[in-house]
Design an enzyme around this catalytic site. Sequence first.
Site, short mmCIF file in Angstrom:
data_model
loop_
_atom_site.label_atom_id
_atom_site.label_comp_id
_atom_site.label_asym_id
_atom_site.label_seq_id
_atom_site.Cartn_x
_atom_site.Cartn_y
_atom_site.Cartn_z
N GLU A 70 -20.35 -29.61 -37.32
CA GLU A 70 -20.29 -28.16 -37.52
C GLU A 70 -18.99 -27.68 -36.89
OE1 GLU A 70 -23.62 -25.77 -36.17
OE2 GLU A 70 -22.42 -23.94 -36.31
N ASN A 119 -29.51 -18.12 -37.99
CA ASN A 119 -29.79 -18.35 -36.57
C ASN A 119 -30.64 -17.19 -36.03
OD1 ASN A 119 -29.54 -18.23 -33.73
ND2 ASN A 119 -27.81 -19.63 -33.83
N ARG A 175 -31.93 -23.36 -25.26
CA ARG A 175 -31.03 -23.52 -24.12
C ARG A 175 -31.81 -24.01 -22.91
NH1 ARG A 175 -25.83 -20.63 -25.11
NH2 ARG A 175 -25.35 -21.30 -23.01
N HIS A 221 -20.25 -19.70 -36.19
CA HIS A 221 -19.99 -18.94 -34.96
C HIS A 221 -19.05 -17.77 -35.25
CE1 HIS A 221 -19.78 -17.88 -30.79
NE2 HIS A 221 -20.71 -18.77 -30.55
N GLU A 272 -30.48 -26.66 -32.27
CA GLU A 272 -29.27 -26.87 -31.46
C GLU A 272 -29.70 -27.13 -30.02
OE1 GLU A 272 -27.14 -23.24 -31.76
OE2 GLU A 272 -26.48 -23.62 -33.79
N THR A 290 -22.14 -19.97 -27.04
CA THR A 290 -21.39 -21.23 -27.04
C THR A 290 -19.90 -20.95 -27.28
OG1 THR A 290 -23.36 -22.06 -28.14
CG2 THR A 290 -21.53 -23.59 -27.91
N ARG A 297 -33.08 -18.85 -22.20
CA ARG A 297 -32.79 -17.42 -22.17
C ARG A 297 -33.22 -16.68 -23.44
NH1 ARG A 297 -26.24 -17.33 -22.56
NH2 ARG A 297 -26.46 -18.68 -20.74
N HIS A 332 -31.44 -22.38 -31.11
CA HIS A 332 -30.79 -23.07 -30.00
C HIS A 332 -31.73 -22.98 -28.80
CE1 HIS A 332 -26.91 -23.33 -27.29
NE2 HIS A 332 -27.82 -24.21 -26.96
N HIS A 341 -31.23 -14.57 -31.85
CA HIS A 341 -30.96 -13.19 -31.42
C HIS A 341 -32.22 -12.32 -31.45
CE1 HIS A 341 -26.79 -14.50 -31.65
NE2 HIS A 341 -27.13 -15.07 -32.78
#
Length: 242
Positions: free
Chosen positions: A152, A6, A44, A191, A69, A100, A48, A42, A9
Amino acid sequence: MRLYVNIDHIATVRQARMTDEPDPVRAAVLAELGGADGLTVHLREDRRHIQDRDVDLLMETARTPINLEVAASEDMITLACAWRPAQVTLVPEKREEVTTEGGLALGAESQRGPLAEAIHRLQDVGIRTSLFIDPDEAAIHVSADLGVEAVELHTGEFANTAGAARVAQLARLADAAALARSCGLAAHAGHGLTYQNVAPVAAIPELEELNIGHSIISRAVFVGLERAVSEMAHILRRERPS
Ligand code: PXP
């Protein structure tokens, strides 16, 4: 066992300055060189971290599959259908959350209706669908009824507990993965997984994909992204030699 990295970040650091570095698209190359089997982003609704431009470029340049995502909103599903990533994972989204916080709420018909519609639209254009859910029996049965290809399992509670409570959460994940498989669903998880806690999760035989971000990017600050990914991939291979 596939490792999806992912890279949100990386975009979080960029957006902290509203500038153009570090670039998650460039990070994707290093993640792939380090052994990522796929990339997770992801998008959003508040943008962000990941921006539309990132997904545009990743769709053009990534060598591994993209797992996008998104929330099951009209706008997001329209974007996803246009991009056509290999996989879309539908996630719950609250503006005020830092990340999340839990799996999708699937209890009420009013919650399942928009998901069913989103799944249908995605599958219609050939996208593999997955639902981010808590590792609970009821959520797995509803997911199977909704006709997705995968679930998931949220590993946040496992990651946030210790001792006997963590052992119980691990058993919960293992049971959920086995049930998902027996319902014909592929079982993914993610996660809060770290270099320290991932091994017993990776060892669950029914799991076929892990989505890991924060821990890998944190280590990458010190050792570089390619090495950070390859160290995580090494743990997964150790637990699940093919
Ligand atoms: N899976 C989902 C659905 C997520 O929302 C996240 C966080 O963006 C992850 C996996 C990865 O979590 P982490 O960054 O804690 O590894």
